[in-house]
Design an enzyme around this catalytic site. Structure first.
Site, PDB file in Angstrom:
ATOM      1  N   GLU A 180       0.822  -1.226   0.000  1.00  0.00           N
ATOM      2  CA  GLU A 180       0.000   0.000   0.000  1.00  0.00           C
ATOM      3  C   GLU A 180       0.850   1.267   0.000  1.00  0.00           C
ATOM      4  OE1 GLU A 180      -2.997  -0.223   3.113  1.00  0.00           O
ATOM      5  OE2 GLU A 180      -4.069  -1.796   2.029  1.00  0.00           O
ATOM      6  N   GLU A 299      -5.484  -8.398  -0.299  1.00  0.00           N
ATOM      7  CA  GLU A 299      -6.213  -8.061   0.941  1.00  0.00           C
ATOM      8  C   GLU A 299      -7.661  -7.828   0.555  1.00  0.00           C
ATOM      9  OE1 GLU A 299      -4.788  -5.107   3.726  1.00  0.00           O
ATOM     10  OE2 GLU A 299      -2.709  -5.543   3.189  1.00  0.00           O
TER      11      GLU A 299
HETATM   12  O1  AHR Z   1      -5.174  -5.897   7.108  1.00  0.00           O
HETATM   13  C1  AHR Z   1      -5.000  -4.781   7.930  1.00  0.00           C
HETATM   14  C2  AHR Z   1      -4.280  -3.634   7.226  1.00  0.00           C
HETATM   15  O2  AHR Z   1      -5.116  -3.131   6.207  1.00  0.00           O
HETATM   16  C3  AHR Z   1      -3.004  -3.975   6.515  1.00  0.00           C
HETATM   17  O3  AHR Z   1      -1.895  -3.943   7.368  1.00  0.00           O
HETATM   18  C4  AHR Z   1      -2.894  -2.897   5.498  1.00  0.00           C
HETATM   19  O4  AHR Z   1      -2.143  -3.281   4.373  1.00  0.00           O
HETATM   20  C5  AHR Z   1      -4.330  -2.552   5.177  1.00  0.00           C
HETATM   21  O5  AHR Z   1      -4.550  -1.197   5.135  1.00  0.00           O
END
Ligand code: AHR
Length: 511
Positions: A180, A299
């Site tokens: 990210e 994610e």
């Molecule tokens: O999954 C929790 C967090 O969400 C992760 O560390 C991050 O990459 C995202 O913003």
């Protein structure tokens, strides 16, 4: 909200073996273990627990990871990785430094690191997806962790690994180039041009060491980012020929949009994937490249944040605080099912995916300190899809009434996809109903001569806000669906309101 719907309304799905999306890649059923809250410490690793093995890993958690059907696990972060020094986590545990983890305002004891994670991954039967720090670090450290992990012997870092007890190389193929990096919250946040150049230089150097790596460039943190689209375009202009995948992340939350739209989250997921694919292909055309990149949706999940479960602040820097320990409802599980349908529907371009996360932190598996484990509601759709989605995904044509939402426009009441395991002669249909008040009749027309039901389950509850807990995680489970009718190649069943449904069929003969 269910305009046009009623007990007689039939949604229809046509499933034809001629229309294939792509093969079901095992990596679609990945998950994520971050050094965050109680995911690692007190989650997968808890040496004092009565069920811990000789390496301190909870065997009850490993059993559940296997039952969940997870194939691949992303590690060690997440936001955590952008401040992480991988070498803090190797060698004798008593010599490892304690560090402040800025991402989660916690203290990192470094009791678990790369070598321990690889031992755990082998026990859990999952492929590692390793993220490297491109927030506070760069090319040299990426090369170091690659040499430590994958060079067999005879160099400083490969010999260091061997002296630390890992004689064989770890053989990690799949690497995320940072996490990210578009997000201002990220330690070492960068502009797309800065990140693109760093990711390209890192990828080029890593490939000099090992050409057959599979590399993931950071896409956007979520499609609502102001730079979404422009970020992917600029990053891919720098990295296109050096990486294989671009990442996508998204979390859906009922509180932000209300239940009706929330149930339609997969409409937004579909649109997100389509936009990333369009951007990839635009850059491909601009660069006149033959390579077709995929998406690593590394994610994704639903979130239901509890106020008592937010990161610490001030002078408080605890080890493994209970952070992001969401408790999920039946409706959340149905949304997770619909997101799995979206991922499968895009199997041609989504080559890997990781539900975030695996244990305790926005997770399907929960552990009680010193006690047992329990399954969240979202465990069930994932486990069923991971077990039954086999072969190829078929392009299921879904005809369904829709309902209007402010967040996502018109949302179909029913969504579905199907997979076909030609060798086993089986088709599995995955379907959700988003109707809130009444059952909907679903008709599935299959283009085979012989169709027979092997099993049909439905997951729902009259109270869709029901949550599993340490005391009761079994009141709502996938149960045999009542009254599934087959006539010729047509299967009919009633989908309960807000439900996740799985119908396994034996098919044979030409249509
Ligand atoms: O999954 C929790 C967090 O969400 C992760 O560390 C991050 O990459 C995202 O913003």
């Amino acid at each position: 909200m269910t305009a046009g719907a009623g007990p007689d309304v039939a949604a229809r799905v046509v499933v034809d073996p001629a229309f294939r999306v792509g093969r079901v890649r095992p990596r679609l059923f990945g998950s994520f273990v971050e050094h965050l809250g109680r995911c690692v410490y007190g989650g997968i690793h808890d040496p004092g627990h009565p069920l811990a093995d000789e390496d301190g890993f909870r065997t009850d958690v490993i059993d559940l990871v296997r039952e969940l059907g997870v194939t691949m696990v992303r590690y060690p972060g997440g936001n955590f990785v952008s401040g992480y020094r991988w070498e803090d986590g190797i060698g004798p545990v008593e010599d490892r430094p304690r560090r402040l983890d800025l991402a989660w305002h916690s203290t990192e004891p470094n009791t678990v690191g790369l070598d321990e994670f690889m031992v755990w991954a082998a026990k859990a039967g999952v492929e590692p997806m390793m993220a490297i720090n491109l927030g506070t670090r760069g090319v040299a450290e990426a090369l170091d962790v690659l040499e430590y992990s994958n060079v067999a012997a005879g160099t400083a870092l490969s010999e260091l690994r061997r002296s630390n007890g890992a004689d064989d190389p770890h053989g990690i193929r799949l690497w995320c180039l940072g996490n990210e990096m578009d997000g201002p919250w990220q330690t070492g946040h960068k502009t797309p041009e800065e990140y693109g150049r760093l990711a390209a230089a890192t990828a080029r150097a890593m490939r000099q060491l090992q050409p057959d790596l599979e590399l993931v460039a950071c896409g956007s943190s979520f499609p609502g980012m102001p730079t979404f689209g422009a970020w992917e375009h600029a990053v891919l202009r720098e990295t296109y020929d050096l990486v294989d995948l671009v990442s996508a992340h998204i979390y859906f939350n009922e509180r932000e949009v209300g239940l009706a739209a929330y149930l339609g989250s997969a409409v937004a997921m579909d649109g997100f994937i389509d936009s990333v694919v369009a951007t990839i292909d635009a850059v491909r055309a601009e660069l006149k490249s033959d390579r077709v990149l995929g998406i690593s949706f590394d994610e994704w999940n639903v979130s239901r944040v509890r106020p008592e479960s937010v990161p610490p602040s001030g002078d408080d820097w605890p080890v493994a605080p209970a952070i992001l320990e969401d408790h999920y409802t039946v409706a959340d599980a149905v949304v997770v099912g619909s997101l799995l349908i979206s991922l499968l529907r895009h199997a041609d371009r989504v080559h890997a995916a990781a539900q975030a996360q695996l244990v305790n932190v926005i997770a399907p598996i929960m552990t009680e300190p010193g006690a047992g484990t329990w399954k969240q509601t979202i465990f069930h759709p994932f486990a069923q899809a991971a077990a039954l989605a086999r072969g190829v995904v078929l392009r299921a044509a879904v005809e369904s009434p829709t309902y209007p939402t402010q967040a996502y426009g018109d949302v179909p009441l029913v969504d579905a996809t199907a997979t076909w395991d030609e060798e086993a002669g089986e088709v599995t249909v995955f379907a959700v109903s988003r109707a809130q008040d009444e059952p909907l009749q679903l008709e599935v027309a299959l283009r085979w001569a012989h169709v027979e039901v092997v099993s049909a389950t439905t997951y729902w509850h009259a109270d869709p806000t029901w949550q599993a807990s340490a005391d009761d995680d079994a009141t709502v489970l996938p149960r045999e669906a009542a009254d599934v009718r087959v006539e010729g190649g047509v299967v009919r069943l009633d989908l309960p309101p807000i439900s996740w449904n799985v119908v396994r069929l034996r098919v044979a003969g030409p249509s």
